[in-house]
Write a protein that holds these residues in place. Structure first.
Motif, PDB file in Angstrom:
ATOM      1  N   ALA A 213      50.591  76.271  72.821  1.00 42.40           N
ATOM      2  CA  ALA A 213      49.625  77.126  72.142  1.00 42.40           C
ATOM      3  C   ALA A 213      48.566  76.288  71.440  1.00 42.40           C
ATOM      4  N   LYS A 231      46.565  84.107  74.716  1.00 43.32           N
ATOM      5  CA  LYS A 231      46.977  85.462  75.083  1.00 43.32           C
ATOM      6  C   LYS A 231      47.122  85.623  76.600  1.00 43.32           C
ATOM      7  N   ILE A 236      53.981  85.951  74.259  1.00 38.01           N
ATOM      8  CA  ILE A 236      53.609  86.179  72.860  1.00 38.01           C
ATOM      9  C   ILE A 236      54.873  86.508  72.064  1.00 38.01           C
ATOM     10  N   ILE A 240      54.246  82.838  68.135  1.00 40.54           N
ATOM     11  CA  ILE A 240      52.910  82.702  68.718  1.00 40.54           C
ATOM     12  C   ILE A 240      51.966  83.744  68.125  1.00 40.54           C
ATOM     13  N   GLN A 241      52.466  84.941  67.891  1.00 38.62           N
ATOM     14  CA  GLN A 241      51.633  85.962  67.254  1.00 38.62           C
ATOM     15  C   GLN A 241      51.218  85.533  65.855  1.00 38.62           C
ATOM     16  N   ILE A 244      48.352  83.200  66.220  1.00 34.09           N
ATOM     17  CA  ILE A 244      47.142  83.961  66.566  1.00 34.09           C
ATOM     18  C   ILE A 244      46.582  84.663  65.334  1.00 34.09           C
TER      19      ILE A 244
END
Length: 256
Positions: A213, A231, A236, A240-241, A244
């Protein structure tokens, strides 16, 4: 039953729980609340507006809920909230809030080392380790499980992500995203915090996903394009979210 040294001053309006130890030359001001089983060693100052939980150990010279070092502060009634099970070492200073947020918050199970400072309206999460002489300016946010080494200088309004490791002596005015090592001069991304993530129970597959990522994010000159790459190409997970959301919500931008 509380044990209060005859050489300490406790304001009659202060509210104390049970089994607290208040050492000699401590000062506990009006409009303060302490929970249970706190140990205030000698010469601790608990100022107006302090709200302290239980099972904290506070070492000599610490000053909690000090008046904000902010010229915009006009004496409004604000608080400094400290949770449970914190170790607050010698000469730590924590300011209370201003009209901006109304409170400074320190969570639970933190180690705040000698001579470090938390300014007004900061939010410190849980299980953080903050090194000697590190200074946080106003309205800094530190997420859970961050490790911040000694003599780190943090600009106001910065956001420090979870499970980061920040090298001693760093100074920065941008956000530090989660799960990374930040270091060098100027402060920049120095890889994923492998040791910290493994200690916290992240498996190799998840660590590799986080590494990828950041590779995608930093390979793009525009962070929004890096987020779109993440994405499109990665699973996800909640971790990872979080990356983001952290990067997308950054107001100061992130270190590169």
């Amino acid at each position: 039953m509380n044990t209060i040294s005859p050489l300490a001053f406790v304001h009659p309006n202060a509210k104390l729980g049970d089994n607290n130890i208040i050492g000699p030359f401590c000062f506990i001001d009006d409009n303060t609340i302490l929970g249970d089983n706190n140990n205030l060693q000698n010469s601790v100052t608990i100022n107006f507006g302090a709200r302290i939980g239980s099972n904290n150990e506070i070492f000599p010279g610490a000053s909690i809920s000090t008046k904000p070092q902010d010229l915009k502060f006009k004496g409004e009634e604000t608080t400094c909230q400290v949770g449970d099970n914190n170790s607050i070492r010698e000469n730590v200073t924590i300011s209370r809030g201003t009209a901006s947020k109304g409170m400074t918050i320190v969570g639970n199970n933190n180690l705040l080392m000698e001579n470090m400072h938390i300014a007004h309206d900061c939010l410190v999460g849980n299980n953080c380790i903050i090194g000697n002489s590190t200074k946080f300016a106003g309205e800094v946010t530190i997420d859970d499980n961050a490790i911040i080494s000694a003599a780190v200088l943090t600009h106001q309004f910065c956001h420090i992500g979870s499970l980061v490791m920040i090298q001693g002596g760093c100074r920065f005015s941008q956000d530090i995203p989660p799960y990374i090592i930040a270091g060098k001069e100027p402060t920049r991304y120095a890889g994923v915090n492998l040791v910290g993530l493994r200690r916290y129970g992240f498996d190799n597959e998840l660590i590799s996903l986080i590494h990828e990522a950041y590779r995608l994010l930093y390979n793009k000159g525009v962070l929004a394009e890096g987020i779109e790459e993440i994405k499109r190409n990665l699973t996800i997970t909640p971790e990872i979210q979080y990356i983001i959301d952290f990067v997308s919500g950054s107001k100061r931008g992130i270190i590169r």
